[in-house]
Design a protein around this motif. Structure first.
Motif, mmCIF file in Angstrom:
data_model
loop_
_atom_site.group_PDB
_atom_site.id
_atom_site.type_symbol
_atom_site.label_atom_id
_atom_site.label_comp_id
_atom_site.label_asym_id
_atom_site.label_seq_id
_atom_site.Cartn_x
_atom_site.Cartn_y
_atom_site.Cartn_z
ATOM 1 N N ARG A 166 49.447 37.015 42.051
ATOM 2 C CA ARG A 166 50.303 38.213 41.993
ATOM 3 C C ARG A 166 51.146 38.167 40.724
ATOM 4 O O ARG A 166 51.596 37.096 40.293
ATOM 5 C CB ARG A 166 51.213 38.266 43.206
ATOM 6 N N ALA A 181 47.234 45.599 39.788
ATOM 7 C CA ALA A 181 48.204 44.719 40.437
ATOM 8 C C ALA A 181 49.622 45.029 39.983
ATOM 9 O O ALA A 181 50.585 44.732 40.702
ATOM 10 C CB ALA A 181 47.866 43.259 40.146
ATOM 11 N N HIS A 182 49.778 45.624 38.814
ATOM 12 C CA HIS A 182 51.084 46.077 38.305
ATOM 13 C C HIS A 182 51.437 47.479 38.791
ATOM 14 O O HIS A 182 52.462 48.036 38.363
ATOM 15 C CB HIS A 182 51.095 46.060 36.765
#
Length: 591
Positions: free
Chosen positions: A447, A564-565
């Motif tokens: 993450r 993921a951002h």
């Protein structure tokens, strides 16, 4: 068997004079009286008599007529030969008198006068009975009202002159405590509400209209209750304000329900505002009455431009697949082809709903492309982890056996051909291990660890590693980015490596930073031959590569990092030749 009750008036003729009896009998019987005769006053009670014709010669000297008859509606007609005696009899309770001797006409006239008085008394009695019944009914209604009926003075203490029985249940204090002045109504009103209540009442009094106010009181038990009051001023004939009269009811439960509904509405508005699904609510005529933020973005218009507009008119510029799905009037899954041959999947939900008792239709449009792609990537990741695990378990003993074989060959055989075979197997095993590590990186992407830094810092570090032309304004370069620097660097290195290998001139490779709504776009540019349209929708798939020796994970890994951002990645043809890969990264501070 029941006997019908005789409703005719009952009359007693009290005399010993036969002539007087005969005269009254003839006249009263003709008028429908039920006659009774007596020579002397019979013992009481005498309930039910309406008329007593009393000869003064049959009466005691001090007969108070009203005390002789329990029924106050009984009328006494005195018969006397002396006007002085008549006056005395009137003073003692007789209604009228008749002087002897009298004629038949005089007797009839006197009886007419007495009967008129009797009728007047009957009407007065009926009026009093009606008033008593009305008062009883009103008292019953007031005592059963779920609230307080009051009469008070127009002063800040609201001194009470009357309060109904509901006072105790509503305030914890009895009506007697308020009326006696042991408790003042103004003292139990919440301090923050006293001035607004006073101002509302005074405005109503000044304009001689009904006043209304909503406020809180503190009960004897310390409980806070919400009350609704309505009343008006009572004015005298000279215009002077005599008192205030009104009604107070408990709306605590209603207020709590209203507060809960308002809180739920705020929560629903918040949820609808942040969701990525587009919500549109239309009335029975098909006109839009509500759109959430996602729908406004999708329809490219604000709510002020959409509210009141027919939904089908707004959809004119939307894909035909969407219009057809909505026209069918049921839930649907459909796809829309975008520029570059890329497809997007959508889920449409239509539901009839009731709003304020009127039929409405709620539409929900959810984009499934990203979700499906995420699920597809997750499946690939699981497969990769499984393959890497199994191959890794196989490579470990192979490496160990190769090491043992090399030691044996060196110590005993010293066969050059066997050494070359061992070298070849070891080299391929090492290559396979490195190959697996690349796939494992994609399958186990951590993450993002977000940090704040200037965009300039990111690109200066990147320029030390890769050659490219930077296109950006000083203001954008000095803006703050909220990213995982190492992951974004890795993604941009992959994209710049692809751009350099695209077959165009090195000077055609560039990076453009552009400020957009709620974020930034980083565009990686090249001047290569571009990607054929039929392959544009496949290049982001894991394991697909246009290069002969490519692994097919570079672009997939870049998209995984960007998403993921919270961003997105798209590939488009570049004007005048080449390819543009755009990475959109949201700016949390702008949101």
């Amino acid at each position: 068997m029941s006997v019908a009750r005789d409703s005719s008036p009952r009359t007693l003729v009290l005399t010993a004079d036969d002539a007087l009896r005969a005269a009254f009998a003839k006249l009263l019987q003709a008028r429908g009286h039920r006659l009774e005769f007596a020579a002397e006053l019979p013992p009481g009670p005498h309930v039910g008599l309406r008329l007593v014709v009393a000869d003064d010669r049959c009466l005691p000297a001090a007969t108070p007529f009203n005390a002789l008859f329990e029924d106050p509606d009984t009328v006494v007609l005195a018969v006397t030969g002396d006007e002085g005696v008549a006056a005395a009899l009137l003073a003692r309770g007789a209604m009228d008198f008749l002087l002897r001797p009298f004629s038949a006409a005089g007797l009839a006239a006197r009886l007419d006068a007495v009967e008129r008085k009797m009728a007047l008394l009957e009407r007065q009695r009926q009026t009093e009975d009606d008033a008593r019944e009305s008062h009883r009914t009103l008292a019953t209604l007031i005592s059963n009202l779920p609230g307080i009926v009051y009469r008070c003075r127009n002063e800040p203490a609201w001194t009470m002159e009357f309060m109904s029985g509901g006072t105790l249940e509503l305030t914890g204090y009895s009506a007697e405590e308020f009326v006696a002045g042991r408790v003042h109504y103004g003292s139990i009103i919440h301090p923050d509400d006293r001035d607004p209540v006073w101002n509302a009442v005074q405005a109503g009094v000044d304009h001689r209209r009904i006043y209304r106010s909503t406020y809180r009181v503190l009960t004897r038990q310390g409980e806070e209750r919400w009350l609704s009051e309505q009343g008006q001023g009572v004015f005298g004939a000279d215009g002077e304000l005599l008192a205030l009269e009104g009604f107070v009811t408990d709306i605590t439960a209603l207020r709590r329900t209203q507060t809960e509904l308002e809180e739920r509405e705020v929560l629903l508005e918040t949820l609808l505002a942040v969701t990525t699904s587009a919500y549109v609510l239309c009335d029975s005529a098909g006109k839009i009455v509500y759109v959430n933020l996602a729908a406004q973005t999708w329809l490219n218009a604000g709510d002020s431009a959409l509210i009141g507009v027919t939904f089908t008119d707004v959809l004119v510029d939307q894909p035909g697949e969407l219009r057809e799905a909505i026209t069918r009037g049921r839930d649907a899954l459909f796809t829309v082809e975008r520029a570059g041959g890329e497809f997007e999947a959508y889920h449409l939900v239509q539901r009839p709903v009731q709003m304020s008792g009127q039929p409405h239709t709620a539409f929900t449009v959810k984009r499934l492309t990203h979700e499906l792609a995420r699920q597809e990537v997750e499946v690939w990741k699981k497969v990769l982890r499984l393959i890497a695990h199994e191959i890794g378990n196989t490579l470990a003993p192979i490496s160990s056996l190769l090491h043992s074989a090399r030691l044996i060959n060196d110590a005993e055989a010293r066969d050059a051909r066997l050494a070359r075979i061992i070298d070849t197997i070891e080299e391929r095993a090492k290559h396979l291990g490195e190959f697996l590590r690349g796939y494992t990186q994609f399958a186990r992407l951590p993450r993002p660890r977000i940090e704040a830094l200037k965009w300039r810092t990111l690109f200066m570090r990147l320029s030390d590693l890769v050659r490219f032309e930077l296109i950006a304004t000083p203001a954008d370069l000095n803006a703050i980015a909220h990213i995982d620097r190492s992951q974004i660097e890795q993604a941009l290195i992959n994209l710049l490596k692809n751009a350099a290998e695209a077959g165009g001139p090195p000077e055609g490779v560039g990076v453009r930073l552009v400020k957009v709504d709620a974020g930034y776009e980083i565009q990686v540019l090249d001047r290569g031959p571009g990607i054929p349209p039929e392959l544009m929708s496949k290049v982001l798939l894991p394991f697909y590569s246009t290069k002969r020796t490519g692994s097919g994970l570079g672009l997939a890994l870049c998209r995984e990092i960007v998403e993921a951002h919270g961003g997105s990645l798209r590939i488009e043809p570049r004007e005048s030749g080449g390819t543009v890969v755009t990475c959109y990264l949201p700016d949390p501070s702008a949101a």
